[in-house]
Design a protein around this motif. Structure first.
Motif, PDB file in Angstrom:
ATOM      1  N   ALA A 130      53.117  53.887  45.495  1.00  0.00           N
ATOM      2  CA  ALA A 130      53.994  53.404  44.426  1.00  0.00           C
ATOM      3  C   ALA A 130      54.014  54.433  43.313  1.00  0.00           C
ATOM      4  CB  ALA A 130      53.503  52.054  43.904  1.00  0.00           C
ATOM      5  N   GLY A 131      54.989  55.335  43.362  1.00  0.00           N
ATOM      6  CA  GLY A 131      55.129  56.356  42.340  1.00  0.00           C
ATOM      7  C   GLY A 131      55.954  55.865  41.169  1.00  0.00           C
ATOM      8  N   PRO A 132      56.104  56.665  40.144  1.00  0.00           N
ATOM      9  CA  PRO A 132      56.833  56.240  38.942  1.00  0.00           C
ATOM     10  C   PRO A 132      58.266  55.804  39.193  1.00  0.00           C
ATOM     11  CG  PRO A 132      55.633  58.285  38.537  1.00  0.00           C
ATOM     12  CD  PRO A 132      55.550  58.027  40.008  1.00  0.00           C
ATOM     13  N   ASP A 133      58.918  56.373  40.205  1.00  0.00           N
ATOM     14  CA  ASP A 133      60.327  56.061  40.465  1.00  0.00           C
ATOM     15  C   ASP A 133      60.510  55.094  41.640  1.00  0.00           C
ATOM     16  OD1 ASP A 133      61.554  57.921  38.488  1.00  0.00           O
ATOM     17  OD2 ASP A 133      60.546  59.426  39.712  1.00  0.00           O
ATOM     18  N   ALA A 134      59.449  54.401  42.017  1.00  0.00           N
ATOM     19  CA  ALA A 134      59.520  53.489  43.167  1.00  0.00           C
ATOM     20  C   ALA A 134      60.438  52.306  42.869  1.00  0.00           C
ATOM     21  CB  ALA A 134      58.128  52.982  43.520  1.00  0.00           C
ATOM     22  N   TYR A 153      54.619  64.281  39.182  1.00  0.00           N
ATOM     23  CA  TYR A 153      54.043  63.803  40.441  1.00  0.00           C
ATOM     24  C   TYR A 153      52.874  64.677  40.917  1.00  0.00           C
ATOM     25  CZ  TYR A 153      57.618  60.272  41.430  1.00  0.00           C
ATOM     26  OH  TYR A 153      58.415  59.168  41.403  1.00  0.00           O
ATOM     27  N   ALA A 154      52.237  65.410  40.023  1.00  0.00           N
ATOM     28  CA  ALA A 154      51.183  66.342  40.440  1.00  0.00           C
ATOM     29  C   ALA A 154      50.041  65.623  41.159  1.00  0.00           C
ATOM     30  CB  ALA A 154      50.649  67.103  39.228  1.00  0.00           C
ATOM     31  N   GLU A 155      49.625  64.462  40.652  1.00  0.00           N
ATOM     32  CA  GLU A 155      48.510  63.741  41.279  1.00  0.00           C
ATOM     33  C   GLU A 155      48.902  63.217  42.657  1.00  0.00           C
ATOM     34  OE1 GLU A 155      46.313  61.023  38.586  1.00  0.00           O
ATOM     35  OE2 GLU A 155      47.696  61.777  37.062  1.00  0.00           O
ATOM     36  N   GLU A 156      50.108  62.681  42.764  1.00  0.00           N
ATOM     37  CA  GLU A 156      50.555  62.163  44.061  1.00  0.00           C
ATOM     38  C   GLU A 156      50.687  63.285  45.085  1.00  0.00           C
ATOM     39  OE1 GLU A 156      51.840  59.185  41.003  1.00  0.00           O
ATOM     40  OE2 GLU A 156      51.864  61.366  41.164  1.00  0.00           O
ATOM     41  N   ILE A 157      51.196  64.431  44.652  1.00  0.00           N
ATOM     42  CA  ILE A 157      51.369  65.567  45.561  1.00  0.00           C
ATOM     43  C   ILE A 157      50.016  66.064  46.059  1.00  0.00           C
ATOM     44  CG2 ILE A 157      52.014  68.010  45.605  1.00  0.00           C
ATOM     45  CD1 ILE A 157      54.481  67.251  43.959  1.00  0.00           C
ATOM     46  N   ALA A 158      49.050  66.187  45.156  1.00  0.00           N
ATOM     47  CA  ALA A 158      47.712  66.625  45.564  1.00  0.00           C
ATOM     48  C   ALA A 158      47.101  65.643  46.554  1.00  0.00           C
ATOM     49  CB  ALA A 158      46.819  66.777  44.335  1.00  0.00           C
ATOM     50  N   TRP A 159      47.297  64.353  46.311  1.00  0.00           N
ATOM     51  CA  TRP A 159      46.752  63.321  47.207  1.00  0.00           C
ATOM     52  C   TRP A 159      47.416  63.372  48.576  1.00  0.00           C
ATOM     53  CZ3 TRP A 159      48.952  58.551  48.982  1.00  0.00           C
ATOM     54  CH2 TRP A 159      48.040  57.663  49.557  1.00  0.00           C
ATOM     55  N   LEU A 160      48.739  63.555  48.591  1.00  0.00           N
ATOM     56  CA  LEU A 160      49.451  63.653  49.864  1.00  0.00           C
ATOM     57  C   LEU A 160      48.971  64.851  50.676  1.00  0.00           C
ATOM     58  CD1 LEU A 160      53.106  62.806  48.754  1.00  0.00           C
ATOM     59  CD2 LEU A 160      51.683  61.465  50.323  1.00  0.00           C
ATOM     60  N   ARG A 161      48.768  65.975  50.023  1.00  0.00           N
ATOM     61  CA  ARG A 161      48.278  67.151  50.728  1.00  0.00           C
ATOM     62  C   ARG A 161      46.891  66.911  51.306  1.00  0.00           C
ATOM     63  NH1 ARG A 161      50.234  71.388  46.007  1.00  0.00           N
ATOM     64  NH2 ARG A 161      52.402  71.658  46.760  1.00  0.00           N
ATOM     65  N   THR A 162      46.050  66.210  50.563  1.00  0.00           N
ATOM     66  CA  THR A 162      44.712  65.885  51.071  1.00  0.00           C
ATOM     67  C   THR A 162      44.802  64.958  52.276  1.00  0.00           C
ATOM     68  OG1 THR A 162      43.711  66.136  48.883  1.00  0.00           O
ATOM     69  CG2 THR A 162      42.496  64.828  50.495  1.00  0.00           C
TER      70      THR A 162
END
Length: 344
Positions: free
Chosen positions: A18-22, A105-114
Motif C-alpha cells: 500500500a503505497g502513497p498513491d494506492a 517511493y525510496a523505501e518501497e523501492i529498496a524493499w522491493l529490490r530486497t
C-alpha cells in the motif's frame, strides 16, 4: 453464526504493498479474492469453511492508516520492516497521471529490490508496474500495464519491452515477474497467482464463485486509440482540431498540410515530433475510434461503417481494424454493442 477461520501456519504469505498513491478498490479486492482461496468453495458446497491457503497482508512503509488516493481509508497490517520475507509481493494500481514521475517511493523501492533478491515473486496490477520499472526490476524484461500508460512506460524506460495489447505478462528469471494490464485485469492476476501457488482447480473454483470471465482477448479491444491533443506546437494543435472534424474526407493529410502553411516534409516532421505519430497514423486512429462508436451504437453494415469514417476499401478497413483493435469489426460489435444495450 459461522466463524471465519484464520489462515493456517502453512498458508503462503502475500504482501500487498500500500503505497502513497494506492487505491482501495484493487488493494482490498485482491485481499478478498486471494484470501478466499481454499476457504470459500468448501463453505458453498459443503457448508463449512475450508482452510485458507493464502495469507494476504497489507504492508506500508510505516504501518499507519492513511487516506487512499481515491478517498477511502486504508489500514495496513504491518510495516515493510515487519514483512521481510514474503513469498509474493503484489503492487496494486497507483492513482497517478501517465506521464507523472513516482516520487517519495525510496523505501518501497529498496524493499522491493530486497524481496526480489531474496527470491520473492513480484506481481503488479495495472499501474503498479510503474513502480517495478522505477526500481529497475523490469530492465530487459517483457511487461504490461494499463493501456493508457504503456506509451509513457516505454518512453521513460526504453529497456523495458512493453506489450500494450496483453492483459497478463509473465517474465523474468523463474517467471517471478507477473503483471496485469488495466482495469479489472487484476482479477486475472489474482487467479493466476492462485493457480500457481495453490492449483488450477482452486483458481477455477474462485472463478465460478465470483463469476469471473478471463480477459482472453487482452486489453487491446478496450483501448482508446487516440492520444491526448497536444498544444505545445500551436500550428500542429490547430491541424489536429481541423482533422478531428474532417478525418472522413478523401485527403485529410493534404488538408492539414494546406492549413499549416508548411511544406509537406516540414509538416510531417513537426507532426511526428509533436504527437509521436505520422499524420496518416493519426488519421487512422481518429477514423477507427469513430468506427468503434458507430459499431457500438448502431447496426449499419460493416462496409457502410468503413465508408462513413473515410475508407473506400472495406477490406482494407477490416484488416486495419483487426490489426489495431485486436478484434474484427463484427467481433467488436458483438461484444460492445451488447454491453451498451444492457447499460442503456
Amino acid at each position: 453464526m459461522t466463524q471465519l477461520v484464520g489462515p493456517s501456519s502453512t498458508a503462503v504469505t502475500i504482501a500487498l504493498l500500500a503505497g502513497p498513491d494506492a487505491t482501495a478498490s484493487t488493494l482490498y479486492g485482491m485481499y478478498d479474492l486471494l484470501g478466499s482461496a481454499g476457504r470459500d468453495w468448501e463453505l458453498l458446497t459443503n457448508g463449512r469453511m475450508g482452510e485458507p491457503r493464502l495469507k494476504p497482508v497489507i504492508v506500508s512503509r510505516d504501518g499507519c492508516g492513511f487516506r487512499a488516493a481515491n478517498g477511502a481509508w486504508i489500514e495496513p497490517d504491518a510495516t515493510l520492516d515487519e514483512c521481510l520475507a514474503p513469498t509474493v509481493v503484489c503492487i496494486p494500481d497507483l492513482f497517478v497521471a501517465p506521464e507523472a514521475r513516482l516520487e517519495g517511493y525510496a523505501e518501497e523501492i529498496a524493499w522491493l529490490r530486497t524481496c526480489r533478491r531474496d527470491g520473492a515473486l513480484l506481481a503488479a496490477a495495472c499501474t503498479g508496474a510503474l513502480l517495478l520499472a522505477e526500481a529497475g526490476l523490469l530492465d530487459g524484461e517483457d511487461a504490461t500495464t494499463h493501456w493508457a500508460y504503456c506509451d509513457a512506460l516505454a518512453r521513460r524506460f526504453p529497456r523495458v519491452r512493453v506489450h500494450a495489447h496483453r492483459s497478463l505478462v509473465v517474465a523474468g528469471e523463474g517467471q517471478r515477474l507477473i503483471m496485469a494490464g488495466g482495469g479489472t485485469s487484476w482479477v486475472d492476476l489474482a487467479l493466476f497467482l492462485v493457480a500457481r501457488l495453490v492449483g488450477v482447480d482452486e483458481a477455477m473454483h474462485l472463478a465460478r464463485i465470483h463469476l469471473i470471465d478471463w480477459h482472453q482477448d487482452g486489453q487491446q479491444p478496450y483501448a482508446a486509440l487516440t492520444r491526448s491533443r497536444q498544444v505545445a506546437d500551436a500550428c500542429i494543435a490547430r491541424c489536429q482540431v481541423w482533422v478531428a472534424q474532417h478525418y472522413d474526407t478523401p485527403s485529410p493529410v493534404a488538408g492539414m498540410v494546406r492549413l499549416s502553411g508548411l511544406s509537406e516534409r516540414s509538416f510531417k516532421r513537426r507532426f511526428k515530433a509533436a504527437t509521436g505519430m505520422t499524420p496518416m497514423e493519426y488519421v487512422h486512429t481518429l477514423r477507427l475510434e469513430e468506427a468503434k462508436q458507430i459499431l457500438e451504437s448502431g447496426d449499419a453494415p460493416i462496409d457502410e461503417v468503413a465508408e462513413q469514417v473515410g475508407y473506400s476499401d472495406p477490406s482494407f478497413f477490416r484488416r486495419l481494424f483487426g490489426r489495431r483493435v485486436g478484434l474484427t469489426p463484427s467481433q467488436y460489435r458483438r461484444r460492445f454493442r451488447a454491453m451498451r444495450l444492457r447499460l442503456q
